[in-house]
Write an enzyme that holds these catalytic residues in place. Sequence first.
Site, PDB file in Angstrom:
ATOM      1  N   LYS A  94       0.843  -1.203   0.000  1.00  0.00           N
ATOM      2  CA  LYS A  94       0.000   0.000   0.000  1.00  0.00           C
ATOM      3  C   LYS A  94       0.876   1.250   0.000  1.00  0.00           C
ATOM      4  O   LYS A  94       0.644   2.186  -0.753  1.00  0.00           O
ATOM      5  CB  LYS A  94      -0.914   0.013   1.238  1.00  0.00           C
ATOM      6  N   GLN A 127      -4.932  -1.242   9.658  1.00  0.00           N
ATOM      7  CA  GLN A 127      -4.873  -2.583   9.074  1.00  0.00           C
ATOM      8  C   GLN A 127      -5.529  -3.598  10.017  1.00  0.00           C
ATOM      9  O   GLN A 127      -5.173  -3.696  11.192  1.00  0.00           O
ATOM     10  CB  GLN A 127      -3.407  -2.964   8.801  1.00  0.00           C
ATOM     11  N   ASP A 135     -11.291   3.141   4.202  1.00  0.00           N
ATOM     12  CA  ASP A 135     -11.736   1.739   4.121  1.00  0.00           C
ATOM     13  C   ASP A 135     -13.265   1.654   4.066  1.00  0.00           C
ATOM     14  O   ASP A 135     -13.814   0.610   3.738  1.00  0.00           O
ATOM     15  CB  ASP A 135     -11.239   0.970   5.357  1.00  0.00           C
TER      16      ASP A 135
END
Length: 304
Positions: A61, A105, A128
């Site tokens: 990422k 994460q 997200d």
Amino acid sequence: MKRKTDKMTATVIDGKAFAANVRGKVAAHVTRIKEENGITPGLAVVLVGEDPASQVYVRSKGKMTVEVGMKSVEHRLEADTSEEALLGLIAELNGDPSIHGILVQLPLPGHLDEDLVINSIDPAKDVDGFHISNVGLLGTGQKSMVPCTPLGCLMMLRDHHGSLSGMDAVVIGRSNIVGKPMAQLLLGDSCTVTIAHSRTKDLPDVVRRADIVVAAVGRSQMVPGDWIKPGATVIDVGINRIEKPEGGTRLVGDVDYDSCAAVAGAITPVPGGVGPMTIACLLANTLTACCRAHGLVEPKGLTA
Ligand code: NDP
């Protein structure tokens, strides 16, 4: 982004090429807002602990964030980090004007409350799309941050079909991360949507009715070709590692690729299908969040 192979009937939807194209569009837009507005979109990724798979994701990422011209910040915290310390870091990032997207994460170590942590992120920076506000906005058809994996699936479906209106879609899996938001997005594009799960009666029969099948189950090669309606589009979200007969391992999806590709009209491969789109959509969401924060025109075709 699509290719036919001699052996199969299905068009292969090339997620890798599609994702490269999305990243190219993001990079071009980033260049423009840097030049015209003097703004650099920034993404902060927070990793708690040393889960090897998470470390790989975070590394890639970060690399791709820099490649599209954005600012990338990584916070790697010890596995025993306290909830208070993590919430403190998120509060700092919420208040940092150079950060437009925050990603924590998952999964988090067991002592941390994932819902509490995710809901402490500023919804406008929740790239997200897991914050309860964004879930509610998506569910009510309002502008939101959309979870990356289902957004990537939607982009590929729209590209392949144009309009999805009136199509019968079956989503196998009802997780908050993939299945439910996927179903909401398909509903938003006027599909008739069925969500199947582990208690669904006669799953093969349900799947056979679908013009679009999205498999997000986490069970390797579970969906065989004889469940697929001829000509249907199959989007395989699953990522499963299996042993090869000759030794070693390989990645497979939740559908049995060869038998499904022989019947389907179009199919995403694993690897090289949905997976690459997830990071591309994370970058797209970060850009969208930046544009919204600064009242700039949002990039076209990169949001739901
Ligand atoms: P979850 O484990 O959270 O959810 C799996 C869903 O599948 C559940 O709703 C479950 O039903 C359902 N299910 C399990 N067994 C069956 C069955 N036999 N028949 C029908 N439904 C069943 O998984 P995720 O949604 O997080 O992920 C799904 C897959 O997608 C995984 O392989 C994951 O690795 C992959 N993934 C890939 C990403 C990408 O970037 N390509 C990103 C995120 C996930 P129930 O609710 O009843 O238990």
